[in-house]
Structures are given as structure tokens and as C-alpha cells.
Design a protein around this motif. Structure first.
Motif, PDB file in Angstrom:
ATOM      1  N   ALA A  29     -24.233  51.673   0.236  1.00 60.21           N
ATOM      2  CA  ALA A  29     -24.215  50.487   1.100  1.00 60.21           C
ATOM      3  C   ALA A  29     -25.318  49.487   0.764  1.00 60.21           C
ATOM      4  O   ALA A  29     -25.378  48.411   1.362  1.00 60.21           O
ATOM      5  CB  ALA A  29     -24.324  50.915   2.561  1.00 60.21           C
ATOM      6  N   PHE A  30     -26.190  49.805  -0.178  1.00 58.08           N
ATOM      7  CA  PHE A  30     -27.323  48.926  -0.484  1.00 58.08           C
ATOM      8  C   PHE A  30     -26.899  47.514  -0.865  1.00 58.08           C
ATOM      9  O   PHE A  30     -27.558  46.556  -0.508  1.00 58.08           O
ATOM     10  CB  PHE A  30     -28.187  49.518  -1.597  1.00 58.08           C
ATOM     11  CG  PHE A  30     -29.220  50.505  -1.126  1.00 58.08           C
ATOM     12  CD1 PHE A  30     -29.116  51.153   0.100  1.00 58.08           C
ATOM     13  CD2 PHE A  30     -30.302  50.797  -1.924  1.00 58.08           C
ATOM     14  CE1 PHE A  30     -30.059  52.066   0.517  1.00 58.08           C
ATOM     15  CE2 PHE A  30     -31.267  51.719  -1.511  1.00 58.08           C
ATOM     16  CZ  PHE A  30     -31.139  52.341  -0.291  1.00 58.08           C
TER      17      PHE A  30
ATOM     18  N   ASP B 144     -28.077  42.640   0.743  1.00 53.58           N
ATOM     19  CA  ASP B 144     -27.537  41.421   0.138  1.00 53.58           C
ATOM     20  C   ASP B 144     -27.972  41.318  -1.322  1.00 53.58           C
ATOM     21  O   ASP B 144     -28.516  40.306  -1.759  1.00 53.58           O
ATOM     22  CB  ASP B 144     -27.976  40.189   0.938  1.00 53.58           C
ATOM     23  CG  ASP B 144     -27.209  38.941   0.567  1.00 53.58           C
ATOM     24  OD1 ASP B 144     -26.161  39.046  -0.099  1.00 53.58           O
ATOM     25  OD2 ASP B 144     -27.680  37.845   0.909  1.00 53.58           O
ATOM     26  N   TRP B 145     -27.724  42.385  -2.062  1.00 51.40           N
ATOM     27  CA  TRP B 145     -28.203  42.454  -3.436  1.00 51.40           C
ATOM     28  C   TRP B 145     -27.609  41.378  -4.332  1.00 51.40           C
ATOM     29  O   TRP B 145     -28.250  40.954  -5.281  1.00 51.40           O
ATOM     30  CB  TRP B 145     -27.939  43.845  -4.021  1.00 51.40           C
ATOM     31  CG  TRP B 145     -29.080  44.794  -3.772  1.00 51.40           C
ATOM     32  CD1 TRP B 145     -30.184  44.575  -3.004  1.00 51.40           C
ATOM     33  CD2 TRP B 145     -29.228  46.098  -4.308  1.00 51.40           C
ATOM     34  NE1 TRP B 145     -31.000  45.675  -3.026  1.00 51.40           N
ATOM     35  CE2 TRP B 145     -30.434  46.621  -3.812  1.00 51.40           C
ATOM     36  CE3 TRP B 145     -28.444  46.877  -5.146  1.00 51.40           C
ATOM     37  CZ2 TRP B 145     -30.878  47.890  -4.155  1.00 51.40           C
ATOM     38  CZ3 TRP B 145     -28.887  48.140  -5.476  1.00 51.40           C
ATOM     39  CH2 TRP B 145     -30.101  48.644  -4.985  1.00 51.40           C
ATOM     40  N   LYS B 146     -26.386  40.940  -4.051  1.00 47.92           N
ATOM     41  CA  LYS B 146     -25.807  39.898  -4.913  1.00 47.92           C
ATOM     42  C   LYS B 146     -26.705  38.663  -4.924  1.00 47.92           C
ATOM     43  O   LYS B 146     -26.991  38.090  -5.968  1.00 47.92           O
ATOM     44  CB  LYS B 146     -24.404  39.533  -4.435  1.00 47.92           C
ATOM     45  CG  LYS B 146     -23.724  38.535  -5.333  1.00 47.92           C
ATOM     46  CD  LYS B 146     -22.290  38.313  -4.957  1.00 47.92           C
ATOM     47  CE  LYS B 146     -21.680  37.349  -5.956  1.00 47.92           C
ATOM     48  NZ  LYS B 146     -20.250  37.333  -5.911  1.00 47.92           N
ATOM     49  N   ARG B 147     -27.190  38.285  -3.752  1.00 47.00           N
ATOM     50  CA  ARG B 147     -28.068  37.117  -3.656  1.00 47.00           C
ATOM     51  C   ARG B 147     -29.519  37.481  -3.966  1.00 47.00           C
ATOM     52  O   ARG B 147     -30.192  36.810  -4.733  1.00 47.00           O
ATOM     53  CB  ARG B 147     -27.981  36.502  -2.257  1.00 47.00           C
ATOM     54  CG  ARG B 147     -28.802  35.234  -2.074  1.00 47.00           C
ATOM     55  CD  ARG B 147     -28.814  34.731  -0.640  1.00 47.00           C
ATOM     56  NE  ARG B 147     -29.260  35.725   0.319  1.00 47.00           N
ATOM     57  CZ  ARG B 147     -30.529  36.072   0.524  1.00 47.00           C
ATOM     58  NH1 ARG B 147     -31.485  35.515  -0.175  1.00 47.00           N
ATOM     59  NH2 ARG B 147     -30.845  36.976   1.425  1.00 47.00           N
ATOM     60  N   ASP B 148     -29.978  38.571  -3.380  1.00 45.93           N
ATOM     61  CA  ASP B 148     -31.391  38.913  -3.492  1.00 45.93           C
ATOM     62  C   ASP B 148     -31.789  39.297  -4.915  1.00 45.93           C
ATOM     63  O   ASP B 148     -32.835  38.869  -5.407  1.00 45.93           O
ATOM     64  CB  ASP B 148     -31.729  40.048  -2.518  1.00 45.93           C
ATOM     65  CG  ASP B 148     -33.209  40.164  -2.276  1.00 45.93           C
ATOM     66  OD1 ASP B 148     -33.805  39.194  -1.762  1.00 45.93           O
ATOM     67  OD2 ASP B 148     -33.776  41.213  -2.635  1.00 45.93           O
ATOM     68  N   LEU B 149     -30.979  40.101  -5.575  1.00 41.11           N
ATOM     69  CA  LEU B 149     -31.314  40.517  -6.936  1.00 41.11           C
ATOM     70  C   LEU B 149     -31.150  39.387  -7.943  1.00 41.11           C
ATOM     71  O   LEU B 149     -31.689  39.468  -9.053  1.00 41.11           O
ATOM     72  CB  LEU B 149     -30.474  41.725  -7.355  1.00 41.11           C
ATOM     73  CG  LEU B 149     -30.767  43.048  -6.632  1.00 41.11           C
ATOM     74  CD1 LEU B 149     -29.872  44.148  -7.166  1.00 41.11           C
ATOM     75  CD2 LEU B 149     -32.227  43.438  -6.733  1.00 41.11           C
ATOM     76  N   ALA B 150     -30.432  38.347  -7.580  1.00 39.66           N
ATOM     77  CA  ALA B 150     -30.250  37.210  -8.490  1.00 39.66           C
ATOM     78  C   ALA B 150     -31.580  36.554  -8.841  1.00 39.66           C
ATOM     79  O   ALA B 150     -31.699  35.905  -9.879  1.00 39.66           O
ATOM     80  CB  ALA B 150     -29.301  36.189  -7.871  1.00 39.66           C
TER      81      ALA B 150
END
Length: 127
Positions: free
Chosen positions: A24-25, A30-36
Motif C-alpha cells: 500500500a506504500f 503518494d509515491w507517484k508524486r513524492d518519489l518524482a
């Protein structure tokens, strides 16, 4: 079912719960946005490490549920339980080193890490 086997099986459920949590991470954090905001390499490393943890948790969960009686009763099983107990102790210590956030959710995670250590270590003293 004796106490050691019960604790091992509960440890399996604990591991499966953490596998689901780690899956669920992407949504939770919001890894799509945050990891960008990270470099391509760091983005990949974070996601690969997370998926490998899911693999470890799924594997341990399945082993604990399928071999709950054998794990505390055999040398290899005891080694695996000890390995996972140390994994959770290490994760608990890392919580205090790297995640110095005073939040009830962080404290709940710390308690769950301690529980994981106990569920894997206590059967070693019972068998």
C-alpha cells in the motif's frame, strides 16, 4: 497446537500484514508524486527495496503458516526464527535512529516491530 506453534503462526499473520502494508506504500505515501522529486536511481531503489521486503514478508508468512510446528523444532527453523527476530529488533532500533517523529502512528509501528521480534523470539525459548 502448542504455544510455540501458535506464536509462530501469529508471526506468519504479522508478516503477511506487513506485506500488505508495504504493498500500500504507493498509495499511502503518494509515491507517484513524492518519489518524482528524487533522482531516477533513488526512485527505483526505493521501489525495488520495498518490493523485496514484500517478498520477504510473504515468504516468511507462508513458511510460518505452513510449517508452524517445524520451525521452532528444527535447527534450520530455529535459525530462521532467530533471523526474523533480529530483523524486527533491528527495524525497531532503526525507527529511533532514522524516523524521529513524535506521532502516534510511528509509535504504533514501533510497537508492531517489537511484537514481530517477540513472535519470532519467544518460540525459541519454548521448544
Amino acid at each position: 497446537m502448542d504455544t510455540a506453534e501458535l506464536l509462530v503462526r501469529l508471526g506468519g499473520v504479522h508478516s503477511l500484514g506487513f506485506a500488505a502494508f508495504h504493498l500500500a506504500f504507493w498509495k499511502l505515501f503518494d509515491w507517484k508524486r513524492d518519489l518524482a522529486r528524487n533522482s531516477r536511481a533513488n526512485r527505483a531503489i526505493m521501489q525495488i527495496l520495498n518490493l523485496r521486503l514484500v517478498y520477504v514478508f510473504l515468504g516468511m508468512g507462508v513458511l510460518a503458516l505452513a510449517f508452524g510446528r517445524e520451525l521452532p523444532a528444527t535447527p534450520l527453523g530455529r535459525a530462521l526464527l532467530g533471523f526474523m527476530a533480529l530483523f524486527w529488533v533491528g527495524r525497531l532500533l532503526e525507527q529511533f535512529v532514522f524516523l524521529r517523529i513524535h506521532d502516534w502512528r510511528v509509535h504504533l509501528l514501533s510497537a508492531l516491530f517489537a511484537l514481530g521480534a517477540a513472535l519470532h523470539a519467544v518460540p525459541l525459548s519454548l521448544a
